[in-house]
Design a protein around this motif. Sequence first.
Motif, mmCIF file in Angstrom:
data_model
loop_
_atom_site.group_PDB
_atom_site.id
_atom_site.type_symbol
_atom_site.label_atom_id
_atom_site.label_comp_id
_atom_site.label_asym_id
_atom_site.label_seq_id
_atom_site.Cartn_x
_atom_site.Cartn_y
_atom_site.Cartn_z
ATOM 1 N N LEU A 33 47.862 47.758 75.678
ATOM 2 C CA LEU A 33 48.598 48.931 76.158
ATOM 3 C C LEU A 33 47.681 49.930 76.853
ATOM 4 C CD1 LEU A 33 51.212 49.692 73.361
ATOM 5 C CD2 LEU A 33 51.530 48.505 75.525
ATOM 6 N N THR A 34 46.460 50.063 76.367
ATOM 7 C CA THR A 34 45.501 50.981 76.996
ATOM 8 C C THR A 34 45.139 50.503 78.396
ATOM 9 O OG1 THR A 34 44.627 51.597 74.834
ATOM 10 C CG2 THR A 34 43.230 52.056 76.740
ATOM 11 N N ILE A 35 44.897 49.207 78.546
ATOM 12 C CA ILE A 35 44.598 48.651 79.870
ATOM 13 C C ILE A 35 45.781 48.887 80.810
ATOM 14 C CG2 ILE A 35 44.269 46.478 81.139
ATOM 15 C CD1 ILE A 35 42.618 45.535 78.683
ATOM 16 N N GLY A 36 46.984 48.634 80.324
ATOM 17 C CA GLY A 36 48.172 48.860 81.140
ATOM 18 C C GLY A 36 48.354 50.321 81.502
ATOM 19 N N ALA A 37 48.148 51.197 80.526
ATOM 20 C CA ALA A 37 48.316 52.631 80.777
ATOM 21 C C ALA A 37 47.305 53.136 81.797
ATOM 22 C CB ALA A 37 48.192 53.413 79.467
ATOM 23 N N LEU A 38 46.052 52.748 81.631
ATOM 24 C CA LEU A 38 45.020 53.192 82.580
ATOM 25 C C LEU A 38 45.279 52.650 83.987
ATOM 26 C CD1 LEU A 38 41.832 52.948 80.344
ATOM 27 C CD2 LEU A 38 43.061 55.013 81.059
ATOM 28 N N SER A 39 45.761 51.429 84.067
ATOM 29 C CA SER A 39 46.092 50.855 85.380
ATOM 30 C C SER A 39 47.243 51.611 86.028
ATOM 31 C CB SER A 39 46.463 49.375 85.240
ATOM 32 O OG SER A 39 45.369 48.639 84.785
ATOM 33 N N ALA A 40 48.270 51.929 85.242
ATOM 34 C CA ALA A 40 49.422 52.664 85.783
ATOM 35 C C ALA A 40 49.017 54.069 86.223
ATOM 36 C CB ALA A 40 50.528 52.737 84.740
ATOM 37 N N ILE A 41 48.196 54.739 85.431
ATOM 38 C CA ILE A 41 47.746 56.092 85.785
ATOM 39 C C ILE A 41 46.887 56.043 87.043
ATOM 40 C CG2 ILE A 41 46.293 58.010 85.033
ATOM 41 C CD1 ILE A 41 47.383 57.416 82.151
ATOM 42 N N GLN A 92 47.029 54.005 109.346
ATOM 43 C CA GLN A 92 47.883 52.900 108.887
ATOM 44 C C GLN A 92 47.071 51.876 108.086
ATOM 45 O OE1 GLN A 92 49.543 51.701 112.668
ATOM 46 N NE2 GLN A 92 51.505 52.691 112.215
ATOM 47 N N ALA A 93 45.856 51.592 108.538
ATOM 48 C CA ALA A 93 44.998 50.646 107.817
ATOM 49 C C ALA A 93 44.634 51.189 106.438
ATOM 50 C CB ALA A 93 43.736 50.351 108.627
ATOM 51 N N ARG A 94 44.345 52.497 106.373
ATOM 52 C CA ARG A 94 44.049 53.129 105.079
ATOM 53 C C ARG A 94 45.239 53.049 104.143
ATOM 54 N NH1 ARG A 94 42.045 58.723 106.616
ATOM 55 N NH2 ARG A 94 42.100 57.569 108.499
ATOM 56 N N LEU A 95 46.431 53.334 104.679
ATOM 57 C CA LEU A 95 47.642 53.259 103.867
ATOM 58 C C LEU A 95 47.881 51.839 103.362
ATOM 59 C CD1 LEU A 95 50.044 55.615 105.844
ATOM 60 C CD2 LEU A 95 49.306 55.901 103.476
ATOM 61 N N LYS A 96 47.615 50.855 104.194
ATOM 62 C CA LYS A 96 47.795 49.459 103.775
ATOM 63 C C LYS A 96 46.832 49.119 102.639
ATOM 64 C CE LYS A 96 47.616 44.712 105.428
ATOM 65 N NZ LYS A 96 47.340 43.828 106.558
ATOM 66 N N THR A 97 45.573 49.526 102.772
ATOM 67 C CA THR A 97 44.585 49.258 101.723
ATOM 68 C C THR A 97 44.965 49.953 100.417
ATOM 69 O OG1 THR A 97 42.842 49.025 103.378
ATOM 70 C CG2 THR A 97 42.145 49.463 101.112
ATOM 71 N N LEU A 98 45.382 51.212 100.505
ATOM 72 C CA LEU A 98 45.799 51.945 99.307
ATOM 73 C C LEU A 98 47.005 51.286 98.652
ATOM 74 C CD1 LEU A 98 45.401 55.613 100.603
ATOM 75 C CD2 LEU A 98 44.010 54.487 98.848
ATOM 76 N N ALA A 99 47.938 50.810 99.459
ATOM 77 C CA ALA A 99 49.131 50.145 98.918
ATOM 78 C C ALA A 99 48.747 48.849 98.208
ATOM 79 C CB ALA A 99 50.133 49.865 100.029
ATOM 80 N N GLN A 100 47.812 48.107 98.762
ATOM 81 C CA GLN A 100 47.390 46.860 98.133
ATOM 82 C C GLN A 100 46.690 47.117 96.796
ATOM 83 O OE1 GLN A 100 45.088 45.314 101.407
ATOM 84 N NE2 GLN A 100 46.768 44.035 102.146
ATOM 85 N N ILE A 101 45.841 48.128 96.766
ATOM 86 C CA ILE A 101 45.144 48.467 95.522
ATOM 87 C C ILE A 101 46.142 48.947 94.471
ATOM 88 C CG2 ILE A 101 43.482 50.052 94.460
ATOM 89 C CD1 ILE A 101 41.982 49.981 97.187
ATOM 90 N N ALA A 102 47.049 49.841 94.868
ATOM 91 C CA ALA A 102 48.043 50.352 93.928
ATOM 92 C C ALA A 102 48.942 49.226 93.418
ATOM 93 C CB ALA A 102 48.882 51.445 94.584
ATOM 94 N N PHE A 103 49.322 48.313 94.292
ATOM 95 C CA PHE A 103 50.153 47.190 93.875
ATOM 96 C C PHE A 103 49.430 46.316 92.847
ATOM 97 C CE2 PHE A 103 51.675 42.786 94.405
ATOM 98 C CZ PHE A 103 52.998 42.965 94.013
#
Length: 125
Positions: free
Chosen positions: A48-56, A98-109
């Motif tokens: 749960l801690t790993i999941g919580a830290l990833s979500a945050i 746009q490239a920055r947004l794509k990279t951020l979206a991939q990391i967040a996903f």
Amino acid sequence: LLGRRKLVSWLLSLGGLTVLAGLFLYWRDAGGFDGLGAFVGSHFGLALTIGALSAIAAFLIGLFGTRPNAGRLLELSAQAAAAGGPSPALGQEIAAVQARLKTLAQIAFALIVVAVLAMATARYW
């Protein structure tokens, strides 16, 4: 969707509510142990801690990375529309954002996938 409907703001609001609800559940589950150390020391608590830290982390990427870059993209698009089309320099800047947004979206996903998998399988660890 980005400008008129404020998509990023809506998604961040929903993400914030989800993180707050998750923190409440985390606190509730941790209360059943002798302390936070004992909770995190258990396989269930660790998952749960790993999941919580990833979500945050995904939420913070959205808040401090995606939101400002989406705002900048809207500004640049408005400048290009007012000028009748983007200049070469403006086009390059739009492409960079746009490239920055794509990279951020991939990391967040990726972080969201880790969060979902960790939280969904926590009881089986």
